[in-house]
Design a protein around this motif. Sequence first.
Motif, short mmCIF file in Angstrom:
data_model
loop_
_atom_site.label_atom_id
_atom_site.label_comp_id
_atom_site.label_asym_id
_atom_site.label_seq_id
_atom_site.Cartn_x
_atom_site.Cartn_y
_atom_site.Cartn_z
N LEU A 134 0.84 -1.26 0.02
CA LEU A 134 -0.02 -0.01 0.08
C LEU A 134 0.84 1.23 -0.15
O LEU A 134 0.67 2.17 -0.86
CB LEU A 134 -0.80 0.05 1.31
N TYR A 135 2.02 1.17 0.92
CA TYR A 135 2.66 2.36 0.92
C TYR A 135 3.47 2.63 -0.26
O TYR A 135 3.47 3.79 -0.90
CB TYR A 135 3.95 2.29 1.98
N LEU A 136 3.98 1.71 -1.28
CA LEU A 136 4.54 1.63 -2.29
C LEU A 136 3.80 2.28 -3.47
O LEU A 136 4.00 3.22 -4.18
CB LEU A 136 5.15 0.40 -2.83
N THR A 137 2.24 1.90 -3.32
CA THR A 137 1.67 2.38 -4.54
C THR A 137 1.22 3.78 -4.29
O THR A 137 1.05 4.40 -5.15
CB THR A 137 0.47 1.28 -4.60
N ALA A 138 1.33 3.87 -2.95
CA ALA A 138 0.82 5.40 -2.62
C ALA A 138 1.80 6.37 -2.89
O ALA A 138 1.48 7.35 -3.64
CB ALA A 138 0.52 5.49 -1.14
N VAL A 139 3.01 6.18 -2.34
CA VAL A 139 4.04 7.12 -2.78
C VAL A 139 4.55 7.28 -4.27
O VAL A 139 4.92 8.33 -4.63
CB VAL A 139 5.51 6.80 -1.96
N SER A 140 4.39 6.15 -4.95
CA SER A 140 4.93 6.18 -6.56
C SER A 140 3.78 6.87 -7.29
O SER A 140 4.21 7.42 -8.30
CB SER A 140 5.02 4.66 -6.71
N SER A 141 2.45 6.83 -6.77
CA SER A 141 1.61 7.51 -7.60
C SER A 141 1.59 9.26 -7.10
O SER A 141 0.87 10.03 -7.69
CB SER A 141 -0.04 7.22 -7.35
N PHE A 142 2.32 9.69 -6.09
CA PHE A 142 2.65 10.79 -5.44
C PHE A 142 3.27 11.72 -6.60
O PHE A 142 2.88 13.08 -6.77
CB PHE A 142 3.36 10.67 -4.49
N GLY A 143 4.15 11.02 -7.38
CA GLY A 143 4.79 11.94 -8.53
C GLY A 143 3.98 12.68 -9.42
O GLY A 143 4.32 13.54 -9.95
N VAL A 144 2.83 12.08 -9.75
CA VAL A 144 1.87 12.66 -10.70
C VAL A 144 1.62 14.10 -10.19
O VAL A 144 1.40 15.12 -11.04
CB VAL A 144 0.84 12.16 -10.84
N ILE A 145 1.82 14.30 -8.78
CA ILE A 145 1.48 15.88 -8.42
C ILE A 145 2.52 16.60 -8.99
O ILE A 145 2.33 17.78 -9.29
CB ILE A 145 1.26 15.65 -6.98
N GLY A 146 3.70 16.23 -9.00
CA GLY A 146 4.81 16.92 -9.40
C GLY A 146 4.57 17.21 -10.93
O GLY A 146 5.00 18.60 -11.39
N ILE A 147 4.35 16.33 -11.62
CA ILE A 147 3.94 16.46 -13.10
C ILE A 147 2.88 17.39 -13.51
O ILE A 147 3.08 18.33 -14.05
CB ILE A 147 3.64 15.07 -13.80
N LEU A 148 1.89 17.48 -12.65
CA LEU A 148 0.74 18.25 -12.78
C LEU A 148 1.32 19.77 -12.40
O LEU A 148 0.97 20.53 -13.19
CB LEU A 148 -0.38 17.99 -11.81
N ILE A 149 2.10 20.03 -11.27
CA ILE A 149 2.63 21.18 -10.93
C ILE A 149 3.70 21.78 -12.06
O ILE A 149 3.44 23.08 -12.48
CB ILE A 149 3.46 21.23 -9.48
N ALA A 150 4.43 20.73 -12.49
CA ALA A 150 5.37 21.19 -13.68
C ALA A 150 4.52 21.72 -14.77
O ALA A 150 4.93 22.94 -15.23
CB ALA A 150 6.48 20.06 -13.91
N GLY A 151 3.80 20.84 -15.30
CA GLY A 151 2.81 21.64 -16.18
C GLY A 151 2.17 22.73 -16.22
O GLY A 151 2.09 23.60 -17.02
N TRP A 152 1.58 22.73 -15.12
CA TRP A 152 0.87 24.28 -14.75
C TRP A 152 1.75 25.34 -14.48
O TRP A 152 1.22 26.35 -15.23
CB TRP A 152 -0.12 23.95 -13.55
#
Lengths: 360, 377, 154
Positions: A134-152
Amino acid sequence: MNIYDFKNLTDSIHASLSVNLSPTAVTIIEFIIIASAFMILFTLLGLVLVYAERKIAAFFQLRLGPMRVGKWGIAQTAADAIKLILKEPLVTKNADKFLFNLAPFIIILSTFLALGAMPFAKGLHALDFDIGILYLTAVSSFGVIGILIAGWSSDNKYSLIGAMRSGAQVVSYELSVGLSLLTVVILAGSLQFSEIIASQETGWWIFRGHIPAMIAFIIFMIAGTAETGRGPFDLPEAESELTAGYHTEYSGLKFAFFFLAEFVNMFIIAGIGATVFLGGWMPFHIGNWEGFNKIMDFIPSLFWFFGKVAFLIFLMMWFKWTFPRLRIDQLLRLEWKYLLPINLVNILVMAFIVLMGWHF
Amino acid sequence: MEEIATNKNTGKPLETQEYFINMGPQHPSTHGVLRLLLTLEGEIIHNVEPHLGYIHRSIEKMCEKDSYTQIIHLTDRMDYLSSHMNNEAVSLAVEQGLEVEIPDRVKVIRTIISELTRLSSHQLWWGVFGMDLGAITSFLYGFRDREMIIDIFEETCGARLTMNYNVPGGLMFDIHPNFQKGTKAFVTHFKKKLPEYDQLLTENVIFELRTKGVGVLSKEDAISFGVTGPTGRASGFSNDIRKHNPYSAYTQVDFNEVLREEGDSYARYKVRIQEMWESMSIIEQLIDNIPEGDYKVKTKAVIKLPKGEYYQKVETARGEFGVYIISEGGKSPYRLKFRSPGFSNLSALNRMAKGAKIADLVVIMSTLDLVIPDIDR
Amino acid sequence: MMMEQEQLKERILSIVPEAEFEEAGGYLNATFPFAKLHNLAKNLRESEDTLFDFLFCLTGVDWPDHMTVVYHLKSTIHGHSIVLKAKIDSREKPEIDTVSDIWQTAEFHEREVFDLFGIKFRNHPDLRRIFLDDDWVGYPLRKDYVDKVNIIDL
């Protein structure tokens, strides 16, 4: 089992540190050691994987790949890294500067957090939570926030489209990754990595879980590739459509972070796949063939883990260098109309098999 | 009940807005300095407006001051992937005006090189098309095979891309002694390699998903927009100049005009692949039958076309290329117009791309096989 | 049915009596005043026996005292071709009707002619310069165009 347990090593380090230091100081020093070990691993992974990617791509494309820097171009990625560090970090005029600078760190952070829970060898395991998966799937999907911020924050429409695509893609495929891992969790009866690995002592789950485990593995590989945003699912950075997608405006070291994160994410996905389906560091064992299993045990567990990971990474590179890219609606249709329903049925079948005790 | 998101301040429902994006002039998939102004809603294209002229050199104006031999050199710089065919068109137009009879040897050599040029252009297109779809490997496969043709060209006339092999009245030099051997070796090689192209892209599921039904152009629209070449033929518009107005040695050879009915990107792809087979067949028919004779008819040092008008069209890799010369009897034309296939083909882009997605636009542009200098001239 | 040149001549004369004919470049050329163009073009495009559906070339020519717009037409069904030349008497303010409602490809080609010759096409949906900048002065393909910077006279 007479596999070397890295716990002996870590315990001896702990003991020698504890001789004349207070427990707090020992913890701090151990934190620093672990952190620097991961830093080194991160850099090494980046260097090795970029080199491997270029060489494998070259192999598929009838060319040699990097050959100039060092023997067979081994030092090429190091040279590239130096070049990237020395480059000017450009920031576009109307960019949201704080978020623009924050984005690469969020992505790096998520890969670091995920890397921390990776079981590299017997006893070589920084974080062994009881809810490891659970921990791994949670933190690995956390990166998408970075991508969204980068794009925005880049103030570039191409970046924004890329980021939005990435958001839709990662959120969708996260489901399939999670569900296909759950299929094996049902078999193993635990969410903890060390226990999942231990449960595969008599054979890897991909072989023991009948066809549902195979299906889960295939879905995991597809969804995992999609989650890392690599070809044929590289829509967020589709270079022929969006120039470079969410990291169009990044240069120098910050670009290098995005670039590295992609490769390390690939390692993480391959690592989870290897651990959950292919037994992690567990050597290839067949039931109770004592002799055969003993011979297999002679190969150190570190090699088993990295060998499996290398194989899965090769698979992912193979996908990338042969398949054309999907379109965004086709990508989402694949997930919501095919992978997700198959996955749900697959879990039910697996649960039934486990309930009846039909697995090996 | 469906809940509609509302603006917090006004309480009105949120509206989606169209927005604009500039694709190009520097963009990986416009393959040159083409700028497309896209009107988008999300990923869906509402309008595509091409903005041209980034490499407009007004070649037509330059031609009004140049001699006819010089004009041939300029035509290389338009559709650089069909340079030989462009050269040939001007040469044929001038020869038509001078009323000289061209030796059979010249006709056959011109035809063989035309077909080699068409092959090399289609190979490059195939590689680039794969790359636009995200399958980068195809790019290198295409270039591997193209390299052999380019080597033949280099041996023949010294240039690899802008060939200048034609002069009014024939060819600049005779063929190299290795020409026949090299060409035959290439055809044998490529016959083995072309099925590989199918394995890599054509039979791929994702490839079919991405191309089938994308950018459909009806036959009526193809004719009305003047879309020629493989692009038009994929819509069922029979427009092969080699069949309808044969020139050079095309009367002597037996080949099929590849036609398809669907008009989508997949059809355009298949037409080009099939054309490569046809080109190889034409080359095979001619390569052993190059007649002996002169490679050139003697023309005056300064060519003056009699007063009048001349129109010559040839089939380039992109479609119908026309040269319209109005001569007042001088050493330069009074007016010279190049009918470039890319310009007309591009005019249909908006029709094809409406309602498609950004990713589809890349596919459509790639299957139109645009060469920007050809459009801008 | 492919129409012979004589038949085409007759057909055109029945619509535009003042048309003049010559043969050049392998095609039948019909020259007529620009005002008749749209009517003639529409008729040739839509009549069952002519059916010129393919406009393969459209360009302008600048003559010393007048301008012409040249239309190369072909019928993809019957296979015959013709060249129409609409003569515009005024070089100062040339105007002609658009044919982009008849052949869609004309939209781009007319923009090109407008850009380089300055011929205005009436009722054109989007008549702007296509190659040159919007603030470009002059029409380069005209014979009296002078550009001291970019054109080198030899």
